[in-house]
Design a protein around this motif. Structure first.
Motif, PDB file in Angstrom:
ATOM      1  N   VAL A   1       0.875  -1.305  -0.071  1.00  9.09           N
ATOM      2  CA  VAL A   1      -0.027  -0.042   0.158  1.00  9.09           C
ATOM      3  C   VAL A   1       0.640   1.417  -0.109  1.00  9.09           C
ATOM      4  CG1 VAL A   1      -1.601   1.184   1.383  1.00  9.09           C
ATOM      5  CG2 VAL A   1      -2.169  -0.972   0.946  1.00  9.09           C
ATOM      6  N   GLY A   2       1.837   1.134   0.873  1.00  8.46           N
ATOM      7  CA  GLY A   2       2.725   2.451   1.010  1.00  8.46           C
ATOM      8  C   GLY A   2       3.416   2.812  -0.307  1.00  8.46           C
ATOM      9  N   ARG A   3       3.937   1.774  -1.117  1.00  8.40           N
ATOM     10  CA  ARG A   3       4.700   1.887  -2.209  1.00  8.40           C
ATOM     11  C   ARG A   3       3.614   2.393  -3.417  1.00  8.40           C
ATOM     12  NH1 ARG A   3       8.499  -2.648  -4.358  1.00  8.40           N
ATOM     13  NH2 ARG A   3       9.218  -0.763  -5.468  1.00  8.40           N
ATOM     14  N   LEU A   4       2.443   1.744  -3.464  1.00  4.92           N
ATOM     15  CA  LEU A   4       1.407   2.259  -4.487  1.00  4.92           C
ATOM     16  C   LEU A   4       1.101   3.542  -4.013  1.00  4.92           C
ATOM     17  CD1 LEU A   4      -0.841  -0.788  -4.436  1.00  4.92           C
ATOM     18  CD2 LEU A   4       0.447  -0.064  -6.512  1.00  4.92           C
ATOM     19  N   HIS A   5       1.143   4.060  -2.746  1.00  2.15           N
ATOM     20  CA  HIS A   5       0.409   5.392  -2.686  1.00  2.15           C
ATOM     21  C   HIS A   5       1.569   6.296  -3.345  1.00  2.15           C
ATOM     22  CE1 HIS A   5      -1.068   9.103  -0.353  1.00  2.15           C
ATOM     23  NE2 HIS A   5       0.134   9.172   0.049  1.00  2.15           N
ATOM     24  N   ASP A   6       2.799   6.077  -2.916  1.00  2.00           N
ATOM     25  CA  ASP A   6       3.994   6.917  -3.473  1.00  2.00           C
ATOM     26  C   ASP A   6       3.976   7.053  -4.883  1.00  2.00           C
ATOM     27  OD1 ASP A   6       4.617   7.295  -0.670  1.00  2.00           O
ATOM     28  OD2 ASP A   6       6.404   5.971  -0.820  1.00  2.00           O
TER      29      ASP A   6
END
Length: 200
Positions: free
Chosen positions: A36-41
């Motif tokens: 999720v964090g990588r997708l958000h970035d």
């Protein structure tokens, strides 16, 4: 004095199947939450107004929404192949865009399809640049040990994340741990584990 009624024990095969399902569900949720964090970035930089949200339950997935909160895509992990699957929702249809074991490949496709091909940051390329001059064996060893540390010493999860057969990983770990005694404390420090803290 009455005789206490005892419940019959679960069959070993039922227990193993239940434990395997629970372990897989936990692994899928862990991988998707980390993603999720990588997708958000990757998807919320610049003028893009995409949002990313994890949904747990019996079918964990990640939903990607546009500025109007319309779902434009979904990321899951396939039950049979353990591949990341990205589906794009367009004009009421669901199209599987990519199925891959690589998070980086998945991110590239998401950027191409959801951000109109705008380039995403390339942290992997930058990291690879720093590896120039090291041998393949050294890089592989460090990657395996760091992934093992990330997975808290779980070889099965480590093999899954590396896309490597568990048997191959165990052979490599055995070779690393069989090295000279002077290097064993360094291996333990890199993995964050005492050398005898887990069994292969």
């Amino acid at each position: 004095m009455g005789v206490a009624m005892m419940r019959p024990p679960l069959f070993a095969s039922d227990y193993r199947a239940s434990a395997a399902r629970a372990t897989r569900e936990l692994k899928v949720k862990t991988l998707l939450r980390a993603l999720v964090g990588r997708l958000h970035d990757a998807l919320t930089t610049g003028d893009s107004a995409l949002s990313v949200a994890f949904s747990g339950g019996t079918a964990p997935h990640i939903l990607i929404r546009d500025a109007s909160a319309e779902v434009v895509g979904r990321v899951t992990i396939d039950d049979e192949s353990d591949l990341y699957v990205f589906c794009e929702f367009e004009d009421g249809a669901t199209d599987v865009v990519i199925a891959t074991a690589s998070e980086d490949r998945l991110l590239e496709e998401l950027v191409l399809h959801l951000r109109d091909g705008q380039p995403a940051s390339q942290p992997v390329d930058a990291a690879i640049g720093m590896l120039v001059g090291q041998t393949i064996e050294d890089v592989e060893r460090k990657l395996i040990l760091q992934t093992l540390r990330h997975c808290k010493g779980d070889p099965t999860h480590t093999a899954f994340m590396l896309g490597m057969p568990l048997v191959t990983l165990c052979k490599k770990l055995s070779a690393y741990l069989a090295e000279s005694a002077s290097e064993l404390p360094q291996v333990a420090a890199v993995t964050g584990l005492a050398t005898g803290a887990y069994r292969l």
